[in-house]
Design a protein around this motif. Structure first.
Motif, mmCIF file in Angstrom:
data_model
loop_
_atom_site.group_PDB
_atom_site.id
_atom_site.type_symbol
_atom_site.label_atom_id
_atom_site.label_comp_id
_atom_site.label_asym_id
_atom_site.label_seq_id
_atom_site.Cartn_x
_atom_site.Cartn_y
_atom_site.Cartn_z
ATOM 1 N N LEU A 61 0.855 -1.180 0.000
ATOM 2 C CA LEU A 61 0.000 0.000 0.000
ATOM 3 C C LEU A 61 0.887 1.223 0.000
ATOM 4 C CD1 LEU A 61 -2.735 1.474 0.349
ATOM 5 C CD2 LEU A 61 -2.455 1.175 2.808
ATOM 6 N N LYS A 62 0.606 2.138 -0.893
ATOM 7 C CA LYS A 62 1.377 3.371 -0.974
ATOM 8 C C LYS A 62 0.423 4.551 -0.846
ATOM 9 C CE LYS A 62 5.230 5.286 -3.229
ATOM 10 N NZ LYS A 62 6.359 5.045 -4.016
ATOM 11 N N ARG A 63 0.731 5.459 0.087
ATOM 12 C CA ARG A 63 -0.114 6.632 0.311
ATOM 13 C C ARG A 63 0.764 7.867 0.490
ATOM 14 N NH1 ARG A 63 -3.871 5.866 5.076
ATOM 15 N NH2 ARG A 63 -5.067 7.465 4.011
ATOM 16 N N SER A 64 0.639 8.811 -0.409
ATOM 17 C CA SER A 64 1.364 10.068 -0.285
ATOM 18 C C SER A 64 0.602 10.976 0.682
ATOM 19 C CB SER A 64 1.478 10.745 -1.654
ATOM 20 O OG SER A 64 0.192 11.145 -2.095
ATOM 21 N N LEU A 65 1.158 12.135 0.961
ATOM 22 C CA LEU A 65 0.462 13.096 1.823
ATOM 23 C C LEU A 65 -0.875 13.493 1.206
ATOM 24 C CD1 LEU A 65 0.345 14.938 4.286
ATOM 25 C CD2 LEU A 65 1.610 16.652 2.965
ATOM 26 N N LEU A 66 -0.888 13.752 -0.106
ATOM 27 C CA LEU A 66 -2.141 14.103 -0.777
ATOM 28 C C LEU A 66 -3.140 12.951 -0.706
ATOM 29 C CD1 LEU A 66 -3.705 16.226 -2.361
ATOM 30 C CD2 LEU A 66 -2.713 15.280 -4.454
ATOM 31 N N ASN A 67 -2.657 11.707 -0.856
ATOM 32 C CA ASN A 67 -3.536 10.545 -0.717
ATOM 33 C C ASN A 67 -4.172 10.508 0.664
ATOM 34 O OD1 ASN A 67 -1.354 8.530 -2.694
ATOM 35 N ND2 ASN A 67 -3.417 9.150 -3.268
ATOM 36 N N ARG A 68 -3.372 10.748 1.688
ATOM 37 C CA ARG A 68 -3.901 10.702 3.056
ATOM 38 C C ARG A 68 -4.921 11.810 3.283
ATOM 39 N NH1 ARG A 68 1.679 9.846 4.269
ATOM 40 N NH2 ARG A 68 1.745 11.861 5.308
ATOM 41 N N ILE A 69 -4.668 12.981 2.726
ATOM 42 C CA ILE A 69 -5.628 14.088 2.865
ATOM 43 C C ILE A 69 -6.947 13.743 2.169
ATOM 44 C CG2 ILE A 69 -6.101 16.479 2.144
ATOM 45 C CD1 ILE A 69 -3.061 17.007 2.571
ATOM 46 N N CYS A 70 -6.846 13.118 0.996
ATOM 47 C CA CYS A 70 -8.042 12.778 0.217
ATOM 48 C C CYS A 70 -8.676 11.452 0.628
ATOM 49 C CB CYS A 70 -7.693 12.717 -1.269
ATOM 50 S SG CYS A 70 -7.154 14.291 -1.936
#
Length: 139
Positions: A61-70
């Motif tokens: 699983l890969k989550r960037s900062l923008l992914n976490r915000i969204c």
């Protein structure tokens, strides 16, 4: 005249599409049904790939900062499938939940089919392992 077979009823367990920020306005659709993972892309020229769930070897699983915000994330699966060694479910909602669900389904399917770990060994291989690392690095 050839007789056309009726398509079996499909039990969709999960379905989503690639999100752009919070919005599912893309033409990449993912679903899990009948022990398979389906990935469909395209509007005019569509392509659909499928992989049997028990063929999934590894899930990331890969989550960037923008992914976490969204509230989205990308699930990358290395498989034993000859046509699609790497399956990527991009920017999906509740990605941690979906990753855990797929992981449990893989184990259940393997137990149902009586597959042991040794049947899955040797599925990777030099270039596939490198492609997997490249797919993770791209995200």
């Amino acid at each position: 005249m050839a007789q056309r077979r009726k398509r079996p009823e499909e039990e969709v367990i999960w379905s989503d599409r690639k999100h752009f920020l919070w919005f599912p306005w893309t033409f990449e659709i993912y679903r899990i049904a009948n022990g398979r993972i389906y990935c469909r892309t395209g509007l005019i020229n569509q392509e659909e790939n499928e992989c049997m769930i028990y063929r999934v070897l590894d899930i990331s699983l890969k989550r960037s900062l923008l992914n976490r915000i969204c509230g989205t994330g990308t699930i990358i699966m290395r498989t034993k499938d000859a046509s699609d060694g790497i399956l990527t479910l991009k920017n999906i909602r509740d990605s941690q939940y979906v990753k855990d669900m797929i992981s449990e389904m893989v184990e259940e399917e393997r137990q149902e089919k009586g597959l042991l770990g040794r049947e899955m060994f040797g599925a990777g291989g030099g270039r596939l392992d490198g492609a997997y690392r490249d797919a993770i690095d791209e995200e």
